[in-house]
Write a protein that holds these residues in place. Structure first.
Motif, mmCIF file in Angstrom:
data_model
loop_
_atom_site.group_PDB
_atom_site.id
_atom_site.type_symbol
_atom_site.label_atom_id
_atom_site.label_comp_id
_atom_site.label_asym_id
_atom_site.label_seq_id
_atom_site.Cartn_x
_atom_site.Cartn_y
_atom_site.Cartn_z
ATOM 1 N N PHE A 1 103.415 34.171 168.661
ATOM 2 C CA PHE A 1 104.798 34.453 168.279
ATOM 3 C C PHE A 1 105.181 33.665 167.028
ATOM 4 O O PHE A 1 105.793 34.199 166.101
ATOM 5 N N GLY A 2 104.806 32.392 166.999
ATOM 6 C CA GLY A 2 105.096 31.567 165.833
ATOM 7 C C GLY A 2 104.431 32.104 164.575
ATOM 8 O O GLY A 2 105.035 32.120 163.495
ATOM 9 N N LEU A 3 103.202 32.565 164.720
ATOM 10 C CA LEU A 3 102.497 33.133 163.571
ATOM 11 C C LEU A 3 103.162 34.423 163.097
ATOM 12 O O LEU A 3 103.257 34.676 161.891
ATOM 13 N N ARG A 4 103.628 35.233 164.040
ATOM 14 C CA ARG A 4 104.317 36.471 163.656
ATOM 15 C C ARG A 4 105.609 36.169 162.903
ATOM 16 O O ARG A 4 105.953 36.860 161.940
ATOM 17 N N MET A 5 106.316 35.137 163.333
ATOM 18 C CA MET A 5 107.548 34.761 162.640
ATOM 19 C C MET A 5 107.236 34.241 161.233
ATOM 20 O O MET A 5 107.959 34.522 160.283
ATOM 21 N N GLN A 6 106.153 33.485 161.104
ATOM 22 C CA GLN A 6 105.754 33.004 159.783
ATOM 23 C C GLN A 6 105.389 34.169 158.872
ATOM 24 O O GLN A 6 105.710 34.167 157.682
ATOM 25 N N LYS A 7 104.728 35.164 159.433
ATOM 26 C CA LYS A 7 104.362 36.329 158.626
ATOM 27 C C LYS A 7 105.610 37.086 158.180
ATOM 28 O O LYS A 7 105.706 37.539 157.038
ATOM 29 N N ALA A 8 106.574 37.199 159.081
ATOM 30 C CA ALA A 8 107.793 37.937 158.760
ATOM 31 C C ALA A 8 108.598 37.247 157.661
ATOM 32 O O ALA A 8 109.273 37.909 156.877
ATOM 33 N N THR A 9 108.510 35.924 157.602
ATOM 34 C CA THR A 9 109.269 35.183 156.588
ATOM 35 C C THR A 9 108.409 34.824 155.383
ATOM 36 O O THR A 9 108.786 33.957 154.596
ATOM 37 N N GLN A 10 107.254 35.469 155.272
ATOM 38 C CA GLN A 10 106.356 35.279 154.125
ATOM 39 C C GLN A 10 105.829 33.850 154.004
ATOM 40 O O GLN A 10 105.568 33.376 152.914
ATOM 41 N N GLN A 11 105.681 33.143 155.115
ATOM 42 C CA GLN A 11 105.192 31.771 155.085
ATOM 43 C C GLN A 11 103.747 31.648 155.549
ATOM 44 O O GLN A 11 103.146 30.594 155.422
ATOM 45 N N LEU A 12 103.200 32.716 156.093
ATOM 46 C CA LEU A 12 101.848 32.670 156.635
ATOM 47 C C LEU A 12 100.848 32.956 155.528
ATOM 48 O O LEU A 12 100.868 34.019 154.906
ATOM 49 N N GLY A 13 99.976 31.997 155.280
ATOM 50 C CA GLY A 13 98.986 32.167 154.229
ATOM 51 C C GLY A 13 97.778 32.955 154.691
ATOM 52 O O GLY A 13 97.318 33.870 154.020
ATOM 53 N N ASN A 14 97.259 32.619 155.855
ATOM 54 C CA ASN A 14 96.055 33.268 156.356
ATOM 55 C C ASN A 14 96.432 34.221 157.488
ATOM 56 O O ASN A 14 96.629 33.803 158.628
ATOM 57 N N THR A 15 96.521 35.495 157.182
ATOM 58 C CA THR A 15 96.931 36.469 158.193
ATOM 59 C C THR A 15 95.823 36.744 159.203
ATOM 60 O O THR A 15 96.077 37.365 160.231
ATOM 61 N N THR B 1 94.579 34.676 161.154
ATOM 62 C CA THR B 1 94.840 33.919 162.376
ATOM 63 C C THR B 1 95.583 34.762 163.405
ATOM 64 O O THR B 1 95.440 34.535 164.608
ATOM 65 N N LEU B 2 96.364 35.737 162.943
ATOM 66 C CA LEU B 2 97.031 36.648 163.882
ATOM 67 C C LEU B 2 95.992 37.415 164.695
ATOM 68 O O LEU B 2 96.122 37.569 165.910
ATOM 69 N N ARG B 3 94.977 37.875 164.022
ATOM 70 C CA ARG B 3 93.929 38.646 164.682
ATOM 71 C C ARG B 3 93.170 37.788 165.695
ATOM 72 O O ARG B 3 92.905 38.229 166.816
ATOM 73 N N THR B 4 92.838 36.572 165.301
ATOM 74 C CA THR B 4 92.063 35.728 166.208
ATOM 75 C C THR B 4 92.878 35.316 167.431
ATOM 76 O O THR B 4 92.342 35.298 168.543
ATOM 77 N N THR B 5 94.162 35.020 167.246
ATOM 78 C CA THR B 5 94.971 34.655 168.415
ATOM 79 C C THR B 5 95.171 35.856 169.334
ATOM 80 O O THR B 5 95.148 35.712 170.558
ATOM 81 N N ARG B 6 95.343 37.031 168.747
ATOM 82 C CA ARG B 6 95.507 38.238 169.565
ATOM 83 C C ARG B 6 94.243 38.494 170.391
ATOM 84 O O ARG B 6 94.313 38.820 171.578
ATOM 85 N N ARG B 7 93.096 38.286 169.784
ATOM 86 C CA ARG B 7 91.841 38.499 170.501
ATOM 87 C C ARG B 7 91.587 37.406 171.534
ATOM 88 O O ARG B 7 91.005 37.674 172.590
ATOM 89 N N ASP B 8 92.016 36.183 171.243
ATOM 90 C CA ASP B 8 91.891 35.105 172.224
ATOM 91 C C ASP B 8 92.744 35.398 173.457
ATOM 92 O O ASP B 8 92.328 35.140 174.588
ATOM 93 N N ILE B 9 93.936 35.939 173.231
ATOM 94 C CA ILE B 9 94.807 36.312 174.350
ATOM 95 C C ILE B 9 94.129 37.389 175.192
ATOM 96 O O ILE B 9 94.088 37.300 176.422
ATOM 97 N N ALA B 10 93.575 38.386 174.535
ATOM 98 C CA ALA B 10 92.898 39.471 175.255
ATOM 99 C C ALA B 10 91.694 38.942 176.026
ATOM 100 O O ALA B 10 91.447 39.345 177.172
ATOM 101 N N ARG B 11 90.950 38.028 175.410
ATOM 102 C CA ARG B 11 89.778 37.449 176.067
ATOM 103 C C ARG B 11 90.191 36.683 177.321
ATOM 104 O O ARG B 11 89.583 36.818 178.386
#
Length: 65
Positions: free
Chosen positions: A27-41, A43-53
């Motif tokens: 959630f924090g990463l998604r908020m950073q992406k929405a406010t243009q503060q996330l440099g490495n997008t 990480t969203l993919r890896t956290t999403r896959r970690d949750i699924a795992r």
């Protein structure tokens, strides 16, 4: 990135706590992406896959009971 072997060593309560913390981080990463503060997008993919795992291993443990 959490490995499946590490997650399989945890009990059900530990997995649920891990999922909850990963969801908060995602959630924090998604908020950073929405406010243009996330440099490495990526990480969203890896956290999403970690949750699924973690959810998959939790379902396996609950089905084994």
């Amino acid at each position: 990135m959490t490995k499946a072997a590490e997650l399989r060593q945890k009990d059900v309560a530990g997995l649920e706590a891990e999922i909850k913390s990963l969801q908060k981080a995602h959630f924090g990463l998604r908020m950073q992406k929405a406010t243009q503060q996330l440099g490495n997008t990526g990480t969203l993919r890896t956290t999403r896959r970690d949750i699924a795992r973690a959810k998959t291993i939790l379902a396996e443990k609950q089905a084994a009971k």
